[in-house]
Design a protein around this motif. Structure first.
Motif, PDB file in Angstrom:
ATOM      1  N   GLY A  57      73.266  32.826  61.149  1.00  0.00           N
ATOM      2  CA  GLY A  57      73.559  34.247  61.146  1.00  0.00           C
ATOM      3  C   GLY A  57      72.994  34.885  59.890  1.00  0.00           C
ATOM      4  N   VAL A  58      72.226  35.943  60.062  1.00  0.00           N
ATOM      5  CA  VAL A  58      71.726  36.724  58.932  1.00  0.00           C
ATOM      6  C   VAL A  58      72.649  37.925  58.797  1.00  0.00           C
ATOM      7  CG1 VAL A  58      69.801  38.053  57.995  1.00  0.00           C
ATOM      8  CG2 VAL A  58      69.347  35.966  59.316  1.00  0.00           C
ATOM      9  N   VAL A  59      73.419  37.947  57.727  1.00  0.00           N
ATOM     10  CA  VAL A  59      74.474  38.950  57.578  1.00  0.00           C
ATOM     11  C   VAL A  59      73.884  40.257  57.054  1.00  0.00           C
ATOM     12  CG1 VAL A  59      76.662  39.495  56.437  1.00  0.00           C
ATOM     13  CG2 VAL A  59      76.195  37.159  57.199  1.00  0.00           C
ATOM     14  N   THR A  60      74.154  41.335  57.783  1.00  0.00           N
ATOM     15  CA  THR A  60      73.635  42.655  57.418  1.00  0.00           C
ATOM     16  C   THR A  60      74.642  43.475  56.626  1.00  0.00           C
ATOM     17  OG1 THR A  60      74.378  43.540  59.543  1.00  0.00           O
ATOM     18  CG2 THR A  60      72.103  42.731  59.413  1.00  0.00           C
ATOM     19  N   SER A  61      75.952  43.185  56.806  1.00  0.00           N
ATOM     20  CA  SER A  61      76.976  43.940  56.086  1.00  0.00           C
ATOM     21  C   SER A  61      78.299  43.197  56.149  1.00  0.00           C
ATOM     22  CB  SER A  61      77.148  45.343  56.680  1.00  0.00           C
ATOM     23  OG  SER A  61      77.657  45.263  58.004  1.00  0.00           O
ATOM     24  N   CYS A  96      63.534  39.734  54.643  1.00  0.00           N
ATOM     25  CA  CYS A  96      62.897  38.494  54.174  1.00  0.00           C
ATOM     26  C   CYS A  96      63.494  37.285  54.872  1.00  0.00           C
ATOM     27  CB  CYS A  96      63.052  38.374  52.665  1.00  0.00           C
ATOM     28  SG  CYS A  96      62.501  36.796  51.969  1.00  0.00           S
ATOM     29  N   LEU A  97      64.834  37.215  54.920  1.00  0.00           N
ATOM     30  CA  LEU A  97      65.494  36.082  55.557  1.00  0.00           C
ATOM     31  C   LEU A  97      65.200  36.044  57.057  1.00  0.00           C
ATOM     32  CD1 LEU A  97      67.394  33.670  55.524  1.00  0.00           C
ATOM     33  CD2 LEU A  97      69.329  35.251  55.485  1.00  0.00           C
ATOM     34  N   SER A  98      65.179  37.201  57.697  1.00  0.00           N
ATOM     35  CA  SER A  98      64.860  37.256  59.125  1.00  0.00           C
ATOM     36  C   SER A  98      63.447  36.736  59.386  1.00  0.00           C
ATOM     37  CB  SER A  98      65.001  38.692  59.644  1.00  0.00           C
ATOM     38  OG  SER A  98      66.314  39.169  59.476  1.00  0.00           O
ATOM     39  N   HIS A  99      62.506  37.149  58.540  1.00  0.00           N
ATOM     40  CA  HIS A  99      61.120  36.679  58.676  1.00  0.00           C
ATOM     41  C   HIS A  99      61.040  35.163  58.496  1.00  0.00           C
ATOM     42  CE1 HIS A  99      56.755  36.484  58.286  1.00  0.00           C
ATOM     43  NE2 HIS A  99      56.916  35.827  57.151  1.00  0.00           N
ATOM     44  N   LEU A 100      61.779  34.629  57.513  1.00  0.00           N
ATOM     45  CA  LEU A 100      61.766  33.187  57.287  1.00  0.00           C
ATOM     46  C   LEU A 100      62.380  32.437  58.472  1.00  0.00           C
ATOM     47  CD1 LEU A 100      62.795  33.089  53.519  1.00  0.00           C
ATOM     48  CD2 LEU A 100      60.568  32.467  54.476  1.00  0.00           C
ATOM     49  N   TYR A 134      63.097  29.279  47.789  1.00  0.00           N
ATOM     50  CA  TYR A 134      61.682  29.046  47.473  1.00  0.00           C
ATOM     51  C   TYR A 134      60.934  30.374  47.446  1.00  0.00           C
ATOM     52  CZ  TYR A 134      56.853  27.523  47.709  1.00  0.00           C
ATOM     53  OH  TYR A 134      55.515  27.348  47.433  1.00  0.00           O
ATOM     54  N   GLN A 135      61.143  31.199  48.459  1.00  0.00           N
ATOM     55  CA  GLN A 135      60.454  32.481  48.539  1.00  0.00           C
ATOM     56  C   GLN A 135      60.777  33.372  47.337  1.00  0.00           C
ATOM     57  OE1 GLN A 135      58.218  33.481  50.774  1.00  0.00           O
ATOM     58  NE2 GLN A 135      57.987  35.541  49.950  1.00  0.00           N
ATOM     59  N   LEU A 136      62.044  33.375  46.931  1.00  0.00           N
ATOM     60  CA  LEU A 136      62.472  34.258  45.854  1.00  0.00           C
ATOM     61  C   LEU A 136      62.108  33.744  44.466  1.00  0.00           C
ATOM     62  CD1 LEU A 136      66.029  35.276  47.138  1.00  0.00           C
ATOM     63  CD2 LEU A 136      63.906  36.602  47.282  1.00  0.00           C
ATOM     64  N   ALA A 137      62.132  32.423  44.301  1.00  0.00           N
ATOM     65  CA  ALA A 137      61.963  31.856  42.958  1.00  0.00           C
ATOM     66  C   ALA A 137      60.588  31.267  42.692  1.00  0.00           C
ATOM     67  CB  ALA A 137      63.025  30.786  42.709  1.00  0.00           C
ATOM     68  N   GLU A 153      55.099  34.657  43.792  1.00  0.00           N
ATOM     69  CA  GLU A 153      54.944  35.947  43.100  1.00  0.00           C
ATOM     70  C   GLU A 153      55.543  37.074  43.937  1.00  0.00           C
ATOM     71  OE1 GLU A 153      54.111  36.736  40.188  1.00  0.00           O
ATOM     72  OE2 GLU A 153      53.075  34.978  39.358  1.00  0.00           O
ATOM     73  N   GLN A 154      55.418  36.950  45.274  1.00  0.00           N
ATOM     74  CA  GLN A 154      55.949  37.994  46.153  1.00  0.00           C
ATOM     75  C   GLN A 154      57.462  38.113  46.035  1.00  0.00           C
ATOM     76  OE1 GLN A 154      53.905  35.534  46.903  1.00  0.00           O
ATOM     77  NE2 GLN A 154      52.516  36.029  48.624  1.00  0.00           N
ATOM     78  N   GLY A 155      58.118  37.025  45.625  1.00  0.00           N
ATOM     79  CA  GLY A 155      59.570  37.059  45.490  1.00  0.00           C
ATOM     80  C   GLY A 155      60.035  38.078  44.475  1.00  0.00           C
ATOM     81  N   GLY A 156      59.206  38.434  43.533  1.00  0.00           N
ATOM     82  CA  GLY A 156      59.570  39.402  42.531  1.00  0.00           C
ATOM     83  C   GLY A 156      59.584  40.827  43.031  1.00  0.00           C
ATOM     84  N   ASN A 157      59.038  41.043  44.247  1.00  0.00           N
ATOM     85  CA  ASN A 157      59.000  42.390  44.819  1.00  0.00           C
ATOM     86  C   ASN A 157      60.214  42.695  45.671  1.00  0.00           C
ATOM     87  OD1 ASN A 157      56.409  42.825  43.702  1.00  0.00           O
ATOM     88  ND2 ASN A 157      55.446  41.768  45.444  1.00  0.00           N
ATOM     89  N   ILE A 158      61.094  41.713  45.830  1.00  0.00           N
ATOM     90  CA  ILE A 158      62.260  41.912  46.688  1.00  0.00           C
ATOM     91  C   ILE A 158      63.452  42.352  45.841  1.00  0.00           C
ATOM     92  CG2 ILE A 158      63.908  40.729  48.206  1.00  0.00           C
ATOM     93  CD1 ILE A 158      61.601  38.931  49.070  1.00  0.00           C
TER      94      ILE A 158
END
Length: 415
Positions: free
Chosen positions: A204-208, A336-340, A404-407, A410-415
């Motif tokens: 589950g990707v939690v939206t709220s 991001c999580l949905s895409h992953l 991994y994506q966030l840390a 380089e793209q992780g720094g844009n989120i």
């Protein structure tokens, strides 16, 4: 990516022994010996894995893998170490175990990240020992207030501050600045509901996280003899409660999802067989993802309570003691999580959380997202709390992909 199932089983077995209840389940309350032992055991595990460990003033435990390029940008992940009384071994605990496993895997596979990765074992979330919740996360973001806990006690009349000092901790110094290095917070948790299991989803990707309004209601009528008081003369507060309960729940059913309404506690007095109950105290818990709807609906319920009480010649005192806004997760992190999930062919769905979590404390201050894994039969806060190993494994995998994506990119720094 590796199969985490053997590591999940091993980690759960050794950590679940700390605070294990002889009758089943586990009890690990804030600042108790079991809580202290669990934090020390986790610290040892973090140390052994080569993480830099630390504890803050109130007892939150951290294990850090320092970033090579942006060390002052921290991707924080974890959950709470405390439990409810006689609870299960997944609520909170699994989020810590999973975060540790994911960071250890990333360290062993890819080395140092660009941004710092940090696992946190939060001191407290449940409010099971003292009437205060989110003590761990509120101290990290700076919203905890010493005056809120100075005079509260547990069921054994142990003062909060005395318990904290006895465990070796103290209030965060007022001169100490609030952390400003947290770039994102990611929390993995069991769903504690049946949505994922019912729909056959693994993630589950939690939206709220829903908003909550909680009430104490006191109905005051007239206690009288059960045999000599005609029905038309009675000021029966249990009858009034039954009307309120029925009408309110029917109205909630008509309103439909995602609104939920619960009458969780009912105390009539004098609560004996041969006396018309002249006093009834009950609680209401109402939740919704939209604040305006939550307020509008609960205002209608308040008006209905006063109308019914007036029709029956009794009085109603309404105390709204919790009024928490719905908390959205960060849209970019959700995307991001949905895409992953899609890229890794995870069987997922977008959803809201009907329960409160530490993420709702972090989300207004730092970009935050939650990952859910299914709960068998939706059971939680219970020794029977359980999730299939394959679903736990998938949760750790998706957490590792996210970290991994966030840390590491380089793209992780844009989120």
């Amino acid at each position: 990516m590796k199969d985490f199932k053997p590591e999940i089983k091993e980690s759960s077995e050794w950590l679940s022994k700390i605070g294990a209840d002889p009758t089943g389940g586990m009890t690990r309350l804030l600042y108790t010996p079991e809580w202290i032992d669990a934090q020390l055991a986790l610290k040892k595990a973090f140390d052994t894995a080569g993480l830099t460990t630390s504890r803050d003033a109130v007892g939150n435990l951290f294990g850090r893998l320092t970033g090579s390029k942006y060390p002052d940008k921290v991707i924080l992940t974890g959950s709470h170490i405390d439990t409810v009384v006689n609870g299960g071994n997944l609520d909170g605990q699994f989020g810590i175990e999973a975060s540790f496993m994911a960071i250890k895997y990333l360290k062993e596979t890819y080395g140092a990240p660009l941004r710092t990765l940090e696992v946190v074992s939060l001191a407290e979330e449940e409010g099971s020992r003292f009437p205060y919740v989110f003590w761990g996360s509120k101290n990290i973001v700076g919203s905890a207030k010493a005056e809120d806990v100075r005079d509260i006690c547990d069921a054994d009349c142990v003062n909060f501050v005395d318990a904290m000092h006895a465990a070796g901790f103290h209030f965060r110094p007022e001169s100490e600045p609030v952390r400003s290095d947290i770039a994102a917070f990611v929390e993995l948790h069991i769903e504690q509901g049946k949505v994922l299991e019912t729909e056959g989803k693994n993630i589950g990707v939690v939206t709220s996280i829903v908003g909550q309004r909680r009430y104490d209601i006191r109905l005051k009528g007239e206690a009288n003899h059960a045999g000599t008081t005609p029905m038309s003369y009675r000021k029966d507060t249990v009858y009034a409660f039954s009307r309120i309960c029925y009408e309110s729940i029917e109205k909630a059913r008509a309103e439909g999802d995602p609104l939920v309404l619960t009458f969780g506690k009912v105390e009539p007095k004098p609560n004996t067989v041969n006396v018309v109950p002249g006093f009834t105290h009950f609680t209401i818990d109402c939740r919704h993802t939209d604040k305006a709807t939550l307020v509008r609906f609960t205002k209608e319920i308040e008006a209905d309570i006063q109308r019914i009480a007036g029709e029956m010649g009794i009085t109603a005192e309404i105390d709204l003691w919790m009024d928490e806004d719905p908390i959205p997760m960060d849209k970019q992190l959700v995307a991001c999580l949905s895409h992953l999930c899609e890229a890794n062919k995870a069987n997922y769905r977008l959803m809201h959380s009907g329960a409160g979590h530490d993420s709702q404390i972090f989300a207004p201050r730092v970009p935050t997202v939650m990952i859910f894994v299914p709960s068998i039969n939706g059971i939680s806060h219970n020794p029977a709390e359980k999730t299939n190993q394959a679903d736990l494994d998938e949760g750790v995998r998706m957490l590792a992909h996210t970290l991994y994506q966030l840390a590491y990119t380089e793209q992780g720094g844009n989120i």
